[in-house]
Design a protein around this motif. Structure first.
Motif, PDB file in Angstrom:
ATOM      1  N   ARG A 106       0.855  -1.180   0.000  1.00 31.46           N
ATOM      2  CA  ARG A 106       0.000   0.000   0.000  1.00 31.46           C
ATOM      3  C   ARG A 106       0.894   1.234   0.000  1.00 31.46           C
ATOM      4  O   ARG A 106       1.640   1.442   0.942  1.00 31.46           O
ATOM      5  CB  ARG A 106      -0.890   0.043   1.258  1.00 31.46           C
ATOM      6  N   VAL A 117      -5.357   1.442  -8.059  1.00 36.08           N
ATOM      7  CA  VAL A 117      -5.375   0.012  -8.372  1.00 36.08           C
ATOM      8  C   VAL A 117      -5.886  -0.165  -9.795  1.00 36.08           C
ATOM      9  O   VAL A 117      -6.854   0.480 -10.191  1.00 36.08           O
ATOM     10  CB  VAL A 117      -6.286  -0.753  -7.388  1.00 36.08           C
ATOM     11  N   GLY A 154     -15.546   5.368  -8.161  1.00 39.25           N
ATOM     12  CA  GLY A 154     -14.180   4.943  -7.830  1.00 39.25           C
ATOM     13  C   GLY A 154     -13.325   4.715  -9.055  1.00 39.25           C
ATOM     14  O   GLY A 154     -12.099   4.747  -8.968  1.00 39.25           O
ATOM     15  N   ASP A 200      -9.772   1.796  -5.718  1.00 37.88           N
ATOM     16  CA  ASP A 200      -9.554   0.574  -4.956  1.00 37.88           C
ATOM     17  C   ASP A 200      -9.833  -0.644  -5.829  1.00 37.88           C
ATOM     18  O   ASP A 200     -10.307  -0.520  -6.956  1.00 37.88           O
ATOM     19  CB  ASP A 200     -10.389   0.561  -3.668  1.00 37.88           C
ATOM     20  N   THR A 201      -9.549  -1.803  -5.276  1.00 40.12           N
ATOM     21  CA  THR A 201      -9.640  -3.031  -6.071  1.00 40.12           C
ATOM     22  C   THR A 201     -11.074  -3.321  -6.501  1.00 40.12           C
ATOM     23  O   THR A 201     -11.324  -3.709  -7.648  1.00 40.12           O
ATOM     24  CB  THR A 201      -9.100  -4.232  -5.265  1.00 40.12           C
ATOM     25  N   HIS A 202     -11.993  -3.163  -5.563  1.00 39.20           N
ATOM     26  CA  HIS A 202     -13.382  -3.484  -5.890  1.00 39.20           C
ATOM     27  C   HIS A 202     -13.861  -2.649  -7.082  1.00 39.20           C
ATOM     28  O   HIS A 202     -14.484  -3.176  -8.010  1.00 39.20           O
ATOM     29  CB  HIS A 202     -14.273  -3.234  -4.676  1.00 39.20           C
ATOM     30  N   THR A 206     -20.453  -3.892  -1.943  1.00 38.21           N
ATOM     31  CA  THR A 206     -18.994  -4.089  -1.894  1.00 38.21           C
ATOM     32  C   THR A 206     -18.690  -5.374  -1.127  1.00 38.21           C
ATOM     33  O   THR A 206     -19.169  -5.542  -0.015  1.00 38.21           O
ATOM     34  CB  THR A 206     -18.308  -2.919  -1.144  1.00 38.21           C
ATOM     35  N   TRP A 240     -12.929  -6.630   0.115  1.00 40.92           N
ATOM     36  CA  TRP A 240     -12.245  -5.426  -0.364  1.00 40.92           C
ATOM     37  C   TRP A 240     -12.409  -4.275   0.611  1.00 40.92           C
ATOM     38  O   TRP A 240     -11.537  -3.408   0.715  1.00 40.92           O
ATOM     39  CB  TRP A 240     -12.726  -5.055  -1.767  1.00 40.92           C
ATOM     40  N   ASP A 293      -8.859  -2.936   1.398  1.00 34.23           N
ATOM     41  CA  ASP A 293      -8.543  -1.647   0.786  1.00 34.23           C
ATOM     42  C   ASP A 293      -8.966  -0.465   1.654  1.00 34.23           C
ATOM     43  O   ASP A 293      -8.316   0.579   1.634  1.00 34.23           O
ATOM     44  CB  ASP A 293      -9.214  -1.537  -0.588  1.00 34.23           C
ATOM     45  N   ARG A 294     -10.071  -0.588   2.388  1.00 38.04           N
ATOM     46  CA  ARG A 294     -10.526   0.556   3.167  1.00 38.04           C
ATOM     47  C   ARG A 294      -9.962   0.528   4.580  1.00 38.04           C
ATOM     48  O   ARG A 294      -9.535   1.555   5.105  1.00 38.04           O
ATOM     49  CB  ARG A 294     -12.066   0.578   3.178  1.00 38.04           C
ATOM     50  N   THR A 315      -4.879  -6.327   5.552  1.00 37.86           N
ATOM     51  CA  THR A 315      -4.473  -7.120   4.383  1.00 37.86           C
ATOM     52  C   THR A 315      -4.160  -8.574   4.726  1.00 37.86           C
ATOM     53  O   THR A 315      -3.767  -9.339   3.849  1.00 37.86           O
ATOM     54  CB  THR A 315      -3.236  -6.486   3.713  1.00 37.86           C
TER      55      THR A 315
END
Ligand code: FES
Ligand code: FES
Lengths: 730, 154
Positions: A225, A231, A257, A274-276, B19, B23, B27-28, B32
Motif C-alpha cells: 500500500r 489500483v 471509484g 480501490d480493487t473493488h 462491496t 475489499w 482496501d478501506r 491485508t
C-alpha cells in the motif's frame, strides 16, 4: 577437517570500506514513498554498519541483518540461507533479522547467471558462497577483538554473537566490534567449519517466516500500500496474439471509484481508487477484440499437430547401441503413446505488481523470482538507468516458475509511467488461469523391446512438445533441442543396451513456461510409466526390474530401496490397495516414491505416499520434508485433478471450479525419509515432484491392468479418442 | 453508511452495500491479512468470522455484515487463536503462507465448535481452504495439537 578457502576480492571484499561497494544498492539517495514493506530502505538514525560483504550488516548497536537475495515463495530460503551465514558466524537464528536484497551484481545466482530464484538452485548456489561470507566476517570480528585485547586471533573463540577472550573471562559483542572490524585488513583466505563442528546446518531450525505467516503480518505483493496508489486491473484478449479493436468505457467510467480506462500493451486497463472498483469497472467494460490469427486453436488441433511430427524421426538427443536393429530383433515389442496437457501454475496469490515511476527513479514492489529481469523490464519501459530502478521483493504467495515472468511487471510499470503515480496491478484468478505461461502439452511415442527373459533391450522415445527456451532464451535451442523439453528423459538411468531419444519441438499459439520441475515433471511420468508397462509385459516385478537395471546408478538405487523398504513393498498391501513405484533424479537430487491407491467406480484415491530423498548434505531436514510434501501435493493436482484445455483459441478454465486443486480430502498420508549423504547439496524445491505422477499411475496399472497414458487420470473417459495406441506385436 | 464491528472496534464505512467485505477490509481498513485467492468462494483464502461463523469475505457483501461483528486474522487473539498459532509454529505449517490466514480462521471456527475434532471433522471444516503448497497434513496435525487437553484446561 576445516576447509580453507581463498577469497575472490571482487566477490567478497568490495564492501569492506563500510557503507561502500556492494551495499550501495541499499543506500541510494532517492526517497521512496511512504510504504510499509518491511526491509525496504535503510534504518533511519543509525550509524554506518559493518558490512563486510553483500549479505551481512552488523550495526554498532548490535543489530544484525542478513540479506537474502533469493525469493521466499514457500521453499524456505529465508531460513536456509541465513543458516549458512549464521553457522559460520556462530549466531543463533533468533539473533538476526532478515531483509530481502535489492538488485545488485553481487546477488547474481551463479547457476542462473542473474539474480533470480528457480531451478532449485538457491542452496546449491549459496552453499560455499554464504558460508565463506560468514567465515570472513567472523575472522574480521575476531581480529578486531584480538587487536583490542592484544592477544592472538587464533586463540579467541566465538559463541552466539560474541568473541571470547582466550582466558574465557572477557567477551565482546559483534556490535561493539563492528567499527573496528570494518577497519581490519581483509584476510586472503578463511577457514570454513568442519562438518563435525556444525551446530545449525543439518538441524530442523524453525522457519523464520512462520511467525509473520500465522498472524497475517507477512506482506505479499498484493498487500503493498503506497501513498497516492491507485489500483488497476487489465482486460486481456482471450486469444493469445489478439489486439484491442475498440472499447466502450462509458459504463466502466460510471462506476464510483473508477478513475481512468485506457488502452495498454496488454489490453484495456481500468484504473480505480480501490480493487473493488477496478474489478467492477472491468465487468462493465466492453471491448471489441481483433482476435488475431489464433482464434481457431484447439486442444484437439494441437494434438493432431503433435501427432503429425511422429512421421519424421525428430532430432536425435541420445542414441546408444543399434535401436533399429533391436526393434526387429526383440522377442517382444511394445508401443505406447502418452499425452500430457497444458498445466497452469495457479499460485495462491494471483499475479500482481506495484510500481512507482517518477522522472528520477522507479520503485517496483513485486513478488518476483527474477529481480534482474524486473529491473531490465522497467529500464526498457522508463528509459531510467539501473541505478534508478529499485526492485523491492515481497513475500511470494507461490512461484513455481510463474513469477519469473515479466508480464505483470510490464503492466504495472507502464501504467505507473502513463499515470505518473504509483499503480498496483491486480490480476483476477481468471486472468491468472487464462493468461499463464503453461507447462507445455506434449505427445510421446514410446517403443520398447524385451528379450526372451522379459528384460528390456530396447528403449525408443520420441517427444513432441513446444519449446519454453525458444521464447525465453532462443539461442539455447539452436540445434533443435530444448534441454528443458528432454530433461527427465535424456537422463534415463536404466542400463538398456539400445536407446534412442528424439525430440521434435512444435510451436503452438499457447504460451509455455517453466512449471515446477519443468521437463522432468512430465517426462519422468512417461518414462517411469512405460517402464512399468515393460515390466508387466515381461512378467517382472516393477521394483525388481528397476533394481536390475540400476546397478550402475547407486544413488537412484539408494532411494529406490529405501522407499520400497519403508513402504513394505514386499508385504501385501491392504485389501483393495495397490502400490506403484517410481524414481527420478532432478536438480542434483534423487527421489523415489511409492504410492498406495485404491480404484473404485472409476475414481482413484491415493491413500499413502512413501518418499525417499537423497539431496546430498541437508541444510534443514524439516524444510526438505516440507518440500517433498509440497511437491507431492502439487504433482497430485496435475495427476488427478486438473488440465488446461483450449477451444476457439481460448483457455477453457478460469477458476478453481473448473481448474480444481488438490484439497485436504484428497491429500494422502505422506512419510518422507532422507537418505544420509555427504554429497554436495542438491535442490529440494522441485525434485520431489517428478516421481509422484508415475508412482500413482503405476499403482493404477497394478490395480486395473490398464496403463494410464494421459493426464489427469480419467479412467472411463480416456480410451475412445485415442487411435489404438498399443500395437503389441508379440 | 454501513455500521459494523471489526476486530472489536466499531466502524462506519461509506461504501456501496454490495462491496464485498473482502475489499472493504483490505482496501478501506488496511487489514491485508485476509487474502484474495479466487473471488468465487472456492479457495477460503478470504475466510473471516462473521458473528463467529467462518465466511468467505469475497462472497459476503458489506450490507450482509452490517450490524454484525467481523473478526479477521489480525483480530483473532483468544485462547484458541494462541493455541493454534503455537501449534502452527510447532508443526512448521506455513510455506508460502498465502493461504495460512484462511486456514487459521477456518481452524479457529472449527475448534470453537468442536474442541477435540475428529479427523473427519477436520477434513469437513478445512476442505474449503486451498493450499497450493500442500500443507494439508501439517494443518491437520497442528489442529490436533492445538486441541490437546491443555487447551481445554485453559
Ligand atoms: S477469495 Fe474468497 S473464497 Fe477465494
Ligand atoms: S502455504 Fe502456500 S498456498 Fe498454502
Amino acid at each position: 577437517m576445516a576447509r580453507r578457502l581463498r577469497l575472490d576480492r571482487r566477490a567478497f571484499l568490495l564492501g569492506t570500506a563500510a557503507g561502500g561497494g556492494l551495499l550501495l544498492g541499499l543506500h541510494l539517495p532517492l526517497e521512496t514513498r511512504a510504504e510499509a514493506t518491511p526491509g525496504a530502505g535503510p534504518r533511519p538514525g543509525h550509524k554506518t554498519p559493518f558490512a563486510p560483504n553483500a549479505w551481512i550488516r552488523i550495526e554498532p548497536d548490535g543489530d544484525i541483518a542478513f540479506i537474502v537475495a533469493r525469493s521466499e515463495m514457500g521453499q524456505g530460503v529465508m531460513t536456509a540461507l541465513p543458516m549458512l551465514l549464521a553457522e559460520e558466524l556462530d549466531l543463533g537464528l533468533d539473533q538476526i533479522r532478515v531483509r530481502f536484497a535489492p538488485v545488485a551484481p553481487a546477488y547474481a545466482n551463479r547457476l542462473l547467471g542473474r539474480q533470480a530464484t528457480g531451478g532449485s538452485t538457491s542452496v546449491r548456489d549459496a552453499w560455499t558462497k554464504l558460508r565463506a561470507a560468514g567465515a570472513l566476517t567472523r575472522r574480521l570480528l575476531v581480529q578486531a577483538a584480538a587487536a583490542r585485547w592484544g592477544v592472538e586471533a587464533d586463540a579467541c573463540s566465538v559463541h552466539r554473537g560474541e568473541v571470547i577472550h582466550p582466558g574465557g573471562d572477557r567477551r565482546l559483542g559483534y556490535g561493539e566490534l563492528a567499527g573496528a572490524a570494518a577497519r581490519m585488513p581483509p584476510p586472503v583466505s578463511v577457514s570454513l567449519k568442519a562438518p563435525e563442528a556444525w551446530t545449525l546446518i543439518g538441524t530442523p531450525a524453525p522457519r523464520l517466516d512462520a511467525p509473520d505467516k500465522v498472524t497475517g503480518r507477512a506482506r505479499f505483493g498484493i498487500d503493498v500500500r503506497l501513498t497516492d496508489m491507485v489500483v488497476a486491473s487489465i482486460e486481456r484478449c482471450p486469444v493469445p496474439g489478439g489486439k484491442v479493436q475498440s472499447f466502450d468505457a462509458a459504463a466502466a467510467e460510471a462506476i464510483p471509484g473508477v478513475k481512468r480506462v485506457l488502452a495498454v500493451a496488454a489490453g484495456v486497463a481500468v484504473v480505480a481508487a480501490d480493487t473493488h472498483a477496478a474489478l467492477a469497472g472491468r465487468r462493465a467494460l466492453r471491448v471489441q477484440w481483433d482476435l488475431g490469427p489464433h482464434a481457431e486453436t484447439s486442444s484437439a488441433g494441437i494434438r493432431a499437430q503433435f501427432e503429425r511430427r511422429f512421421a519424421d524421426s525428430g532430432v536425435s538427443v541420445r542414441r546408444e547401441g543399434d535401436p533399429d536393429a533391436a526393434w526387429s530383433a526383440a522377442a517382444r515389442t511394445l508401443e505406447a503413446v502418452y499425452e500430457v496437457p497444458f498445466q497452469a501454475h495457479a499460485c495462491m496469490e494471483p499475479m500482481n505488481c506495484t510500481a512507482d515511476v517518477r522522472a528520477d527513479g522507479c520503485d517496483i514492489y513485486v513478488p518476483t523470482q527474477a529481480q534482474s529481469r524486473c529491473q531490465h523490464t522497467a529500464m526498457a519501459i522508463t528509459g531510467l538507468s539501473a541505478q534508478q530502478v529499485r526492485v523491492h521483493t515481497t513475500f511470494l504467495g507461490g512461484g513455481f516458475g510463474r513469477r519469473g515472468e515479466q508480464d505483470f511487471v510490464r503492466d504495472a510499470v507502464s501504467l505507473s509511467k502513463a499515470l505518473g503515480r504509483p499503480v498496483q496491478v491486480i490480476w483476477t484468478r481468471e486472468d491468472d488461469i487464462r493468461h499463464d505461461f503453461y507447462r507445455p502439452a506434449g505427445l510421446h511415442r514410446l517403443r520398447g523391446g524385451l528379450d526372451l527373459d522379459g528384460m528390456p533391450v530396447l528403449w525408443k522415445h520420441h517427444i513432441v512438445c513446444p519449446s519454453i527456451l525458444a521464447r525465453v532464451r532462443p539461442a539455447a535451442v539452436a540445434d533443435g533441442i530444448d534441454r528443458t523439453a528432454v530433461e527427465g528423459a535424456v537422463n534415463l538411468p536404466y542400463s538398456i543396451a539400445n536407446i534412442a531419444l528424439a525430440c521434435s519441438l512444435e510451436h503452438t499459439p499457447v504460451p509455455v513456461g517453466f512449471w515446477r520441475a519443468v521437463g522432468s515433471s512430465q517426462n519422468t511420468w512417461v518414462t517411469e510409466c512405460f517402464l512399468d508397462e515393460l515390466a508387466a509385459a515381461g512378467g517382472q516385478d516393477p521394483l525388481a526390474l528397476r533394481r536390475g537395471l540400476l546397478a550402475d546408478a547407486p544413488r537412484h538405487l539408494g532411494v529406490l530401496n529405501l522407499a520400497a523398504e519403508r513402504a513394505g513393498w514386499d508385504t501385501p498391501s491392504g485389501a483393495g490397495r495397490h502400490r506403484g513405484i517410481a524414481v527420478a533424479a532432478s536438480y542434483g537430487s534423487y527421489v523415489a516414491q511409492v504410492a498406495e491407491v485404491s480404484v473404485s467406480a472409476g475414481q482413484v484415491r491415493v491413500h499413502r505416499v512413501v518418499c525417499a530423498v537423497d539431496c546430498g548434505l541437508v541444510v534443514n531436514p524439516d524444510i526438505v520434508i516440507a518440500q517433498m510434501e509440497s511437491c507431492i501435493a502439487f504433482g497430485l493436482t496435475a495427476t488427478l485433478k486438473s488440465a488446461i484445455t483450449v477451444s476457439q483459441g481460448r483457455v477453457q478454465q478460469g477458476n478453481f471450479d473448473d481448474f480444481p486443486l488438490l484439497r485436504m480430502s484428497d491429500m494422502p498420508e505422506i512419510s518422507v525419509h532422507i537418505l544420509p549423504s555427504n554429497a554436495a547439496p542438491g535442490g529440494v524445491g522441485e525434485p520431489g515432484l517428478p516421481p509422484i505422477a508415475p508412482a500413482v499411475c503405476n499403482a493404477v496399472l497394478a490395480a486395473t491392468g490398464t496403463p494410464v497414458r494421459s493426464l489427469p487420470i480419467r479412467l472411463e473417459a480416456a480410451p475412445p479418442q485415442r487411435p489404438a495406441p498399443q500395437a503389441d506385436r508379440s | 453508511m454501513i455500521d459494523l464491528t471489526v476486530n472489536q472496534a466499531r466502524r462506519e464505512l461509506d461504501l456501496p452495500g454490495d462491496t464485498p467485505l473482502l475489499w472493504a477490509l483490505r482496501d478501506r481498513l488496511g487489514l491485508t491479512g485476509t487474502k484474495f485467492g479466487c473471488g468465487i468462494g472456492s479457495c477460503g483464502a478470504c475466510i473471516v468470522h462473521l458473528d463467529g461463523d467462518p465466511v468467505n469475505a469475497c462472497m459476503t457483501s458489506l450490507s450482509a455484515a452490517a450490524g454484525k461483528s467481523v473478526t479477521t486474522i489480525e483480530g483473532l487473539n483468544d485462547d484458541i487463536a494462541l493455541a493454534l498459532r503455537s501449534a502452527w509454529i510447532s508443526e512448521q505449517v506455513p510455506q508460502c503462507g498465502y493461504c495460512q490466514p484462511g486456514q487459521i480462521m477456518a481452524a479457529a471456527a472449527l475448534l470453537a465448535r468442536h474442541p477435540r475434532p475428529t479427523d473427519a471433522q477436520i477434513t469437513a471444516a478445512m476442505d474449503r481452504v486451498l493450499c497450493r503448497c500442500g500443507t494439508y497434513n501439517r494443518v491437520r496435525r497442528a489442529i490436533h495439537r492445538a486441541a490437546s487437553p491443555t487447551l481445554e484446561a485453559t
